[in-house]
Design a protein around this motif. Sequence first.
Motif, short mmCIF file in Angstrom:
data_model
loop_
_atom_site.label_atom_id
_atom_site.label_comp_id
_atom_site.label_asym_id
_atom_site.label_seq_id
_atom_site.Cartn_x
_atom_site.Cartn_y
_atom_site.Cartn_z
N UNK A 15 45.18 56.30 -22.69
CA UNK A 15 46.40 55.50 -22.63
C UNK A 15 46.06 54.09 -22.15
N UNK A 16 46.41 53.10 -22.95
CA UNK A 16 46.01 51.74 -22.57
C UNK A 16 46.87 51.18 -21.43
N UNK A 17 47.91 51.91 -21.03
CA UNK A 17 48.72 51.43 -19.91
C UNK A 17 48.25 51.94 -18.55
N UNK A 18 47.20 52.74 -18.54
CA UNK A 18 46.73 53.24 -17.25
C UNK A 18 46.26 52.08 -16.37
N UNK A 19 46.63 52.09 -15.10
CA UNK A 19 46.21 50.99 -14.23
C UNK A 19 44.75 51.11 -13.83
N UNK A 20 43.85 50.74 -14.72
CA UNK A 20 42.42 50.90 -14.43
C UNK A 20 41.75 49.58 -14.08
N UNK A 21 42.52 48.52 -14.02
CA UNK A 21 41.94 47.24 -13.66
C UNK A 21 41.25 46.53 -14.81
N UNK A 22 41.17 47.19 -15.97
CA UNK A 22 40.45 46.57 -17.09
C UNK A 22 41.25 45.42 -17.68
N UNK A 23 42.53 45.36 -17.35
CA UNK A 23 43.38 44.32 -17.90
C UNK A 23 42.94 42.92 -17.47
N UNK A 29 33.40 37.87 -21.88
CA UNK A 29 33.87 37.34 -23.16
C UNK A 29 34.50 35.95 -23.01
N UNK A 30 35.30 35.81 -21.96
CA UNK A 30 35.96 34.51 -21.78
C UNK A 30 34.92 33.40 -21.60
N UNK A 31 33.90 33.69 -20.81
CA UNK A 31 32.84 32.71 -20.58
C UNK A 31 32.05 32.45 -21.87
N UNK A 32 31.83 33.48 -22.64
CA UNK A 32 31.13 33.38 -23.93
C UNK A 32 31.87 32.40 -24.85
N UNK A 33 33.19 32.54 -24.90
CA UNK A 33 34.00 31.67 -25.74
C UNK A 33 33.96 30.23 -25.20
N UNK A 34 34.17 30.09 -23.89
CA UNK A 34 34.19 28.76 -23.28
C UNK A 34 32.87 28.01 -23.50
N UNK A 35 31.76 28.75 -23.44
CA UNK A 35 30.45 28.09 -23.57
C UNK A 35 30.06 27.80 -25.02
N UNK A 36 30.99 27.99 -25.93
CA UNK A 36 30.73 27.56 -27.30
C UNK A 36 30.00 28.55 -28.18
N UNK A 37 30.03 29.83 -27.81
CA UNK A 37 29.30 30.82 -28.61
C UNK A 37 30.10 31.34 -29.80
N UNK A 38 31.36 30.92 -29.90
CA UNK A 38 32.10 31.22 -31.12
C UNK A 38 31.82 30.10 -32.12
N UNK A 212 41.05 41.99 -24.56
CA UNK A 212 40.77 40.67 -23.98
C UNK A 212 40.75 39.61 -25.06
N UNK A 213 40.16 39.94 -26.22
CA UNK A 213 40.12 38.97 -27.32
C UNK A 213 41.51 38.59 -27.76
N UNK A 214 42.40 39.59 -27.78
CA UNK A 214 43.77 39.31 -28.19
C UNK A 214 44.43 38.38 -27.18
N UNK A 215 44.20 38.67 -25.89
CA UNK A 215 44.81 37.82 -24.87
C UNK A 215 44.22 36.42 -24.86
N UNK A 216 42.94 36.31 -25.25
CA UNK A 216 42.32 34.98 -25.34
C UNK A 216 42.71 34.28 -26.63
#
Lengths: 293, 299
Positions: A15-23, A29-38, A212-216
């Motif tokens: 269940x993707x709503x479980x409070x597992x902190x992964x949210x 990934x965020x750093x990968x995108x910011x550093x120009x790897x896309x 995370x990709x969707x949120x980014x």
Amino acid sequence: MDSDHEAYILLLLSDSNLPTGSFVASAGLESYVTHGFFSNLSSSSTTSPDKMDYTVNFLRDSLSTYGHSALPFVLDTHRAIEGALQDTNASADDAMDCAMARVQELDELYETMTLNHIARRASKTQGVALLTLFSRGFAKPRLSQHLETSVDSGADGRAASFVDRLKLLVRREGTHGHLPICWGVLTAALGLSVERSQYLHLFLQARSLLSSSVRLNTIGPYAAQQLLLHAVRPLVDAEMSRSKHLDTGLSKSSEVGKEDADEEVIRGPAMTWPLGEILAARHDLQHSRIFNS
Amino acid sequence: MAPSKIEQGHGRVVLHNDGYANVFSDMSATYPLKLLSPQLPSPNVSVVYMLSYGGGLVGGDRVVLDVEVHDGARLAILSQGSTKVFKARPGQRLSARWQLHPVTTQRLAVRVAPRSALFLLPDPVTCFRAAKYHQIQTFHLSKDSSAVLLDWITSGRKSLGEEWVFSKYLSLNEVWIEGKRVAKDSLLLEERDSLPGPLTPRTLAESLAPYSCYATLIMYGMLLEDTICHLTAAYTAITVFKQHAPPPLLWSLSPICEGRGCVVRVAAKETEHVRSWIGNALKDLEGVLGVDVYRRAFA
């Protein structure tokens, strides 16, 4: 453990709503995108890649290094708990104490192998969230009107008290509570087989990266779903076949000779993507960020 | 104290300090390992060059070096040019020995006594096409020893178009302080077998692009206090805005042992860029090791 029970537990845990902190974790990934790897880094490819390709690049490298470094810990932790829970004779409490000592050793080894402060932080947050999830979300409810009351003296009760003890230990800073360790504890306590546990762990890691990709806003929700069906499955299968048999090598290191020690080292956990390590560790340097890792 | 007989590829270095100057009570090695120690102006700093015959190692070579540093002595271990790992010796057909032991192994075990210091500052390892290499390094320190461990790898012989085309590179660095393991850095780079399934293979070169040199630097101890302090300040001062392409060099720093040590990782498109970056990051070692030794390591 019958397969119906296992299937039901799988439904609950995925269940993707479980409070597992992964949210709040993007595992770099965020750093990968910011550093120009896309961007197109390969001169050889004829068709120019798009954001879906870049996302899968990250997913493959990230899952590969995570599988190789974390699955051995899921395996060894799960084995320790499962073994102790199967012990039904008088020494059952001793067996749980042994398992606790083992879990602490594994947790300590994972800490010394995770040499990236951001990954350490994220791993501990998510690990503790899993223990809380178990003791608060998977405990037997008191429903005197509906459920027959029975004293939990069997494996379920021992598993529950084990998780409570571990949680207390983490809170007192007696151990770290890293994610793969806590995942191994949780799934063994719920009676999931080790292979299912490892598979689900990788799957959830991949799905969490995609959300995370969707949120980014690098890919849309439908694209993420497509990747989940067509890219994540072969990817998880491949990483499982590469890493599911690896163990931490912790048990034997003190007993064996030098030649065998080499062998343990060579088969043990390792990171496989040094670039991801650097990018993940640079997370906090980003001027603006929406994730914690 | 000459060793009676030591195994092939084994070496041993024991450094003491008699109160006036450093003294090697043992320095021995057998083929293909070679050790050299130049005369230096400073009596309390010593240098040992770790060399191999022919400037490289081939499949099946196994080098084992034990090092001890005592009495507050300072020892730098350097190499002369990068450690080249061949699949087989150039111009030689694959021998039966290669078939039996395809992996080249280097093992280093170091003990550093209280107040003593070790600086492992070799040139990078370069694995040629299809080479397999394992490097296992263990460092036992006391809480007031100091150490710098540099471990780095290049993508191969770029001039021949080799970019991350070796078969396997495994590097393990373990640091123990007062008998407690504080860091276990394990890096595995290997070409993946293509697996059944619809995914096209992803090469090592694709995963590591656009960089062709990766370095890990582990530091610990009193003598590194200034260095760690300066680097931490420089690191936390960085602000990354959204970039459109990866920068030519990237580095990260994570503290270990409550800030008494740290792990620094560096990646760059050019090996020389990594070298000059590290040389600059370790500038304070000029004062710790002397300008001469510093230059030998980073010139």
